[in-house]
Design a protein around this motif. Structure first.
Motif, PDB file in Angstrom:
ATOM      1  N   ALA A  51       0.804  -1.136   0.069  1.00 32.88           N
ATOM      2  CA  ALA A  51       0.068  -0.117  -0.018  1.00 32.88           C
ATOM      3  C   ALA A  51       0.935   1.250   0.119  1.00 32.88           C
ATOM      4  O   ALA A  51       1.948   1.370   0.528  1.00 32.88           O
ATOM      5  CB  ALA A  51      -0.943  -0.040   1.197  1.00 32.88           C
ATOM      6  N   LYS A  52       0.466   2.347  -0.587  1.00 34.53           N
ATOM      7  CA  LYS A  52       1.201   3.620  -0.657  1.00 34.53           C
ATOM      8  C   LYS A  52       0.999   4.144   0.836  1.00 34.53           C
ATOM      9  O   LYS A  52       0.081   3.950   1.587  1.00 34.53           O
ATOM     10  CB  LYS A  52       0.439   4.783  -1.713  1.00 34.53           C
ATOM     11  CG  LYS A  52       0.643   4.098  -2.897  1.00 34.53           C
ATOM     12  CD  LYS A  52       0.042   5.160  -3.850  1.00 34.53           C
ATOM     13  CE  LYS A  52      -0.017   4.755  -5.185  1.00 34.53           C
ATOM     14  NZ  LYS A  52      -0.525   5.567  -6.216  1.00 34.53           N
ATOM     15  N   SER A  88      -1.119   3.615   5.815  1.00 33.63           N
ATOM     16  CA  SER A  88      -1.361   3.521   4.199  1.00 33.63           C
ATOM     17  C   SER A  88      -2.514   4.198   3.937  1.00 33.63           C
ATOM     18  O   SER A  88      -3.299   4.526   4.537  1.00 33.63           O
ATOM     19  CB  SER A  88      -1.817   2.049   4.104  1.00 33.63           C
ATOM     20  OG  SER A  88      -2.812   1.476   4.559  1.00 33.63           O
ATOM     21  N   GLN A  89      -2.379   4.488   2.626  1.00 33.13           N
ATOM     22  CA  GLN A  89      -3.588   5.094   1.829  1.00 33.13           C
ATOM     23  C   GLN A  89      -4.738   4.026   1.844  1.00 33.13           C
ATOM     24  O   GLN A  89      -4.227   3.047   1.314  1.00 33.13           O
ATOM     25  CB  GLN A  89      -3.315   5.609   0.512  1.00 33.13           C
ATOM     26  CG  GLN A  89      -2.538   6.909   0.678  1.00 33.13           C
ATOM     27  CD  GLN A  89      -2.061   7.554  -0.763  1.00 33.13           C
ATOM     28  OE1 GLN A  89      -2.591   7.107  -1.796  1.00 33.13           O
ATOM     29  NE2 GLN A  89      -1.108   8.485  -0.805  1.00 33.13           N
ATOM     30  N   PRO A  90      -5.668   4.046   2.056  1.00 31.31           N
ATOM     31  CA  PRO A  90      -6.982   3.085   2.124  1.00 31.31           C
ATOM     32  C   PRO A  90      -6.966   2.445   0.576  1.00 31.31           C
ATOM     33  O   PRO A  90      -7.077   2.937  -0.315  1.00 31.31           O
ATOM     34  CB  PRO A  90      -8.168   3.482   2.439  1.00 31.31           C
ATOM     35  CG  PRO A  90      -7.741   4.748   3.264  1.00 31.31           C
ATOM     36  CD  PRO A  90      -6.531   5.407   2.713  1.00 31.31           C
ATOM     37  N   PHE A  91      -7.033   1.409   0.582  1.00 30.31           N
ATOM     38  CA  PHE A  91      -7.226   0.547  -0.725  1.00 30.31           C
ATOM     39  C   PHE A  91      -6.068   0.506  -1.817  1.00 30.31           C
ATOM     40  O   PHE A  91      -6.423   0.307  -2.921  1.00 30.31           O
ATOM     41  CB  PHE A  91      -8.549   0.603  -1.115  1.00 30.31           C
ATOM     42  CG  PHE A  91      -9.569   0.569  -0.146  1.00 30.31           C
ATOM     43  CD1 PHE A  91      -9.594  -0.735   0.526  1.00 30.31           C
ATOM     44  CD2 PHE A  91     -10.271   1.388   0.026  1.00 30.31           C
ATOM     45  CE1 PHE A  91     -10.979  -0.891   1.374  1.00 30.31           C
ATOM     46  CE2 PHE A  91     -11.275   1.487   1.093  1.00 30.31           C
ATOM     47  CZ  PHE A  91     -11.761   0.416   1.867  1.00 30.31           C
ATOM     48  N   SER A  92      -4.789   1.059  -1.441  1.00 37.20           N
ATOM     49  CA  SER A  92      -3.958   1.173  -2.476  1.00 37.20           C
ATOM     50  C   SER A  92      -3.064   0.007  -2.523  1.00 37.20           C
ATOM     51  O   SER A  92      -1.939   0.171  -3.333  1.00 37.20           O
ATOM     52  CB  SER A  92      -3.339   2.521  -1.949  1.00 37.20           C
ATOM     53  OG  SER A  92      -2.466   2.600  -0.798  1.00 37.20           O
ATOM     54  N   GLY A  93      -2.946  -0.822  -1.589  1.00 33.84           N
ATOM     55  CA  GLY A  93      -2.105  -1.841  -1.736  1.00 33.84           C
ATOM     56  C   GLY A  93      -2.279  -3.015  -0.637  1.00 33.84           C
ATOM     57  O   GLY A  93      -3.275  -2.875   0.096  1.00 33.84           O
ATOM     58  N   VAL A  94      -1.532  -3.903  -0.359  1.00 36.32           N
ATOM     59  CA  VAL A  94      -1.460  -4.983   0.733  1.00 36.32           C
ATOM     60  C   VAL A  94      -1.143  -4.026   2.046  1.00 36.32           C
ATOM     61  O   VAL A  94      -0.242  -3.442   2.185  1.00 36.32           O
ATOM     62  CB  VAL A  94      -0.617  -5.934   0.494  1.00 36.32           C
ATOM     63  CG1 VAL A  94      -0.581  -7.125   1.664  1.00 36.32           C
ATOM     64  CG2 VAL A  94      -0.814  -6.712  -0.914  1.00 36.32           C
ATOM     65  N   ALA A  95      -2.133  -4.243   3.063  1.00 34.33           N
ATOM     66  CA  ALA A  95      -2.043  -3.666   4.435  1.00 34.33           C
ATOM     67  C   ALA A  95      -2.424  -4.702   5.300  1.00 34.33           C
ATOM     68  O   ALA A  95      -3.288  -5.597   5.028  1.00 34.33           O
ATOM     69  CB  ALA A  95      -2.540  -2.114   4.220  1.00 34.33           C
ATOM     70  N   ASP A  96      -2.234  -4.478   6.632  1.00 35.58           N
ATOM     71  CA  ASP A  96      -2.841  -5.102   7.563  1.00 35.58           C
ATOM     72  C   ASP A  96      -4.315  -4.472   8.138  1.00 35.58           C
ATOM     73  O   ASP A  96      -4.653  -3.538   7.434  1.00 35.58           O
ATOM     74  CB  ASP A  96      -1.698  -5.239   8.804  1.00 35.58           C
ATOM     75  CG  ASP A  96      -1.736  -3.764   9.758  1.00 35.58           C
ATOM     76  OD1 ASP A  96      -2.224  -2.947   9.448  1.00 35.58           O
ATOM     77  OD2 ASP A  96      -0.625  -3.915  10.646  1.00 35.58           O
ATOM     78  N   LEU A  97      -5.146  -5.233   9.190  1.00 34.86           N
ATOM     79  CA  LEU A  97      -6.159  -4.744   9.442  1.00 34.86           C
ATOM     80  C   LEU A  97      -6.118  -3.272  10.130  1.00 34.86           C
ATOM     81  O   LEU A  97      -7.320  -2.686  10.035  1.00 34.86           O
ATOM     82  CB  LEU A  97      -6.938  -5.612  10.095  1.00 34.86           C
ATOM     83  CG  LEU A  97      -7.267  -7.252   9.757  1.00 34.86           C
ATOM     84  CD1 LEU A  97      -7.967  -7.967  10.557  1.00 34.86           C
ATOM     85  CD2 LEU A  97      -8.503  -6.665   8.556  1.00 34.86           C
ATOM     86  N   ALA A  98      -5.077  -2.928  10.683  1.00 35.23           N
ATOM     87  CA  ALA A  98      -4.890  -1.722  11.182  1.00 35.23           C
ATOM     88  C   ALA A  98      -4.464  -0.549  10.282  1.00 35.23           C
ATOM     89  O   ALA A  98      -4.432   0.772  10.538  1.00 35.23           O
ATOM     90  CB  ALA A  98      -3.824  -1.633  12.487  1.00 35.23           C
ATOM     91  N   GLY A  99      -4.490  -0.839   8.870  1.00 36.51           N
ATOM     92  CA  GLY A  99      -3.863   0.023   8.037  1.00 36.51           C
ATOM     93  C   GLY A  99      -2.795   0.352   7.633  1.00 36.51           C
ATOM     94  O   GLY A  99      -2.073   1.380   7.003  1.00 36.51           O
ATOM     95  N   ASN A 100      -1.641  -0.465   8.190  1.00 31.29           N
ATOM     96  CA  ASN A 100      -0.323  -0.498   7.914  1.00 31.29           C
ATOM     97  C   ASN A 100       0.152  -1.008   6.754  1.00 31.29           C
ATOM     98  O   ASN A 100      -0.305  -2.150   6.498  1.00 31.29           O
ATOM     99  CB  ASN A 100       0.578  -1.003   9.253  1.00 31.29           C
ATOM    100  CG  ASN A 100       0.264  -0.250  10.448  1.00 31.29           C
ATOM    101  OD1 ASN A 100       0.340   0.944  10.680  1.00 31.29           O
ATOM    102  ND2 ASN A 100      -0.257  -1.219  11.475  1.00 31.29           N
ATOM    103  N   ALA A 101       1.106  -0.345   6.037  1.00 35.21           N
ATOM    104  CA  ALA A 101       1.300  -0.940   4.549  1.00 35.21           C
ATOM    105  C   ALA A 101       2.193  -2.028   4.694  1.00 35.21           C
ATOM    106  O   ALA A 101       3.095  -1.947   5.701  1.00 35.21           O
ATOM    107  CB  ALA A 101       2.138   0.093   3.876  1.00 35.21           C
ATOM    108  N   LEU A 102       2.236  -2.966   3.853  1.00 33.03           N
ATOM    109  CA  LEU A 102       3.430  -4.289   4.003  1.00 33.03           C
ATOM    110  C   LEU A 102       4.715  -3.801   3.910  1.00 33.03           C
ATOM    111  O   LEU A 102       4.967  -2.898   3.075  1.00 33.03           O
ATOM    112  CB  LEU A 102       2.757  -5.002   2.562  1.00 33.03           C
ATOM    113  CG  LEU A 102       3.790  -6.278   2.195  1.00 33.03           C
ATOM    114  CD1 LEU A 102       3.429  -7.199   3.340  1.00 33.03           C
ATOM    115  CD2 LEU A 102       3.549  -6.786   0.963  1.00 33.03           C
TER     116      LEU A 102
END
Length: 191
Positions: free
Chosen positions: A126-127, A135-149
């Motif tokens: 995710a970006k 992370s920017q929502p729905f921009s790539g793979v992230a965890d359930l808390a919104g942290n990018a891969l």
């Protein structure tokens, strides 16, 4: 939660660990250190770019194989959203009990004359915002808390390029990439 997710294991193992490969009735598994947001990482592959690679609907997971057709099956999150599995749904034989065996395609493109194929998978991170893993929502793979891969698991947020083509320019942090070999044979050994 400000800890980014990272990959802890994959199956089949990378070509470096297992150069002989796995049988075509294998399940592809990716395990993460924490639960992953299911948005964009579940579903089936669609043909992209004249069949040079395949992608899930939200363009966050990509697959490429040079000598094999589009894999038929589905990616699903299991194990409390920590393991992503691709289960093939194309029947390719019967086991000793007469039940169907399902397989990944191997060397089934026109003109392919081979016994195995190298698969490549890439997860788009995710970006991120302002140098953090937020992370920017729905921009790539992230965890359930919104942290990018954190694809390279180095604890540092690095925005990977998204300039096309995918498999030529995206093999960098924090996208996660690995390649593995699938053999044109069925493992019918009893457990």
């Amino acid at each position: 939660d400000i800890t980014p997710p990272h990959v802890v294991s994959v199956f089949p193992d990378s070509i470096l660990k297992n150069p002989k490969g796995e049988a075509k009735n294998s399940v592809i598994q990716i395990s993460f250190n924490e639960p992953i947001d299911p948005s964009g990482v579940q579903g089936d592959f669609k043909i992209v770019d004249k069949q040079t690679y395949f992608a899930l609907d939200k363009n966050q997971v990509f697959l490429k194989s040079d000598k094999s057709t589009q894999p038929v099956g589905t990616f699903n999150l299991v194990n409390n959203y920590q393991t992503l599995e691709f289960t093939p749904s194309k029947e390719c034989g019967k086991n000793a009990c007469g039940n169907p065996i399902y397989c990944l395609p191997v060397c089934d493109t026109a003109g392919a004359n081979c016994k195995n194929d190298d698969y490549q998978i890439l997860f788009k991170a995710a970006k991120t915002l302002a140098g953090s893993f937020e992370s920017q929502p729905f921009s790539g793979v992230a965890d359930l808390a919104g942290n990018a891969l954190d694809g390279n698991n180095d604890g540092s947020a690095q925005t990977a390029t998204t300039t096309l083509p995918v498999f030529d320019k995206w093999k960098m942090p924090d996208n996660y990439y690995w390649t593995f070999k699938i053999k044109d044979e069925i493992d019918s050994t009893s457990p």
